[in-house]
Design a protein around this motif. Sequence first.
Motif: not given
Length: 372
Positions: A283-287, A292-294, A298-307, A326-328, A331-338
């Motif tokens: 589960l991520t904090g992505g939109r 929408e994410q651009r 994103g919401e790193p505070e809600k993101c298990t990957v960021y954790e 970059k997440c906030r 600029q960074l999308l969840c696919g690349e970040c994961k």
Amino acid sequence: MAEYRLDPWGTAVRVEYEKLFKVFGIKPFSDLVPRVEKVLGDALHLMRRGVIFGHRDFDKILDAYERGERVALVTGFMPSGKFHFGHKMVADQIIYYQRKGFEVFVVLADAEAYAVRRLPRQEIIRIALEEYVANLIALGLEKKRLHLYFQTNYETPYYRLIQMFSRKVTLAEMEAIYGELEPAKIMAALTQAADILHPQLEYFGGFKHVVVPVGADQDPHIRLTRDIADRFENELGLRRPASTYHRFMTGLDGNKMSSSRPEYAIFLTDPPDVAARKLMRALTGGRATVEEQRRLGGEPEKCTVYEFYVYHLIPEDTELRRIYEKCRSGQLLCGECKRMAVERLKKWLEEHQKRLEKARDKIHEYVEPPKF
Ligand code: SF4
């Protein structure tokens, strides 16, 4: 005020951190970080990043350390399942304090696993050795200044302490702390009090200031133990332990990380490809959409990957901040970040598992298992 009670044996884990400050008088740890850096030389990343968020009397531990007095850390694991990254967070704390010169007491809570989790004895012992002890060694636990023991296989004065404690605690008082009780839980609570307080006895090397790092749900044990210490101050010279409180590591679906939900926890023995697949599904904090994410970020505070980044995968604070921003900013999308997280995780696991193979040969140098 409505009653707010923590259940140390429960499985639900929506801890309301603010209430811990207000209801139980736990103090914010962030205020102490500069002093930790000054006194201990550096602060653990978990302290700097607010994962360790609260404390009782940890300032007194720093005072004692500064005065050159003896300090000890006490913590433990209930060996009821595989060792996952939530456990690693505790191991990181043990190893940090050991390197700073603290004596460390690590209890393998096999009595509690038997009584409360109702697992067979042999299975508990196997899990304790193969999962917990082996991983702790591989993570860097050293034999110096270490007391690693099973609750059912320790020294006689430790058991005497449990019996003595039972005299000065009432059932009503325990029920006020824990809620409904049964004999197994009463035993487990008094045994934990002995785990925390026994390092101060003459028999175990004499007085030392004790700190216990715990998850917030374990605070009932700390409160009971502090009360017991007060009652045995004259008779045994016991003093209240200090404690620190860490946030839970979230499971990959946003609920509690637990060995009993293996698809949502990453174990330190997971083959790297298996771990990678689990993290890719996390589960991520992505939109809802890329657009929408651009736009919103994103919401790193809600993101298990960021954790995972915060707790385990990124040692440098500047790199972590860069990802956060970059997440906030979108600029960074969840696919690349994961994919980035997965690469780091696989590399870490490959290296750890090589160390784990070697660690398995050393288990019996570290601890003596019970005979049955
Ligand atoms: S970009 Fe990364 S940190 Fe941000 S929500 Fe997505 S996975 Fe989480």
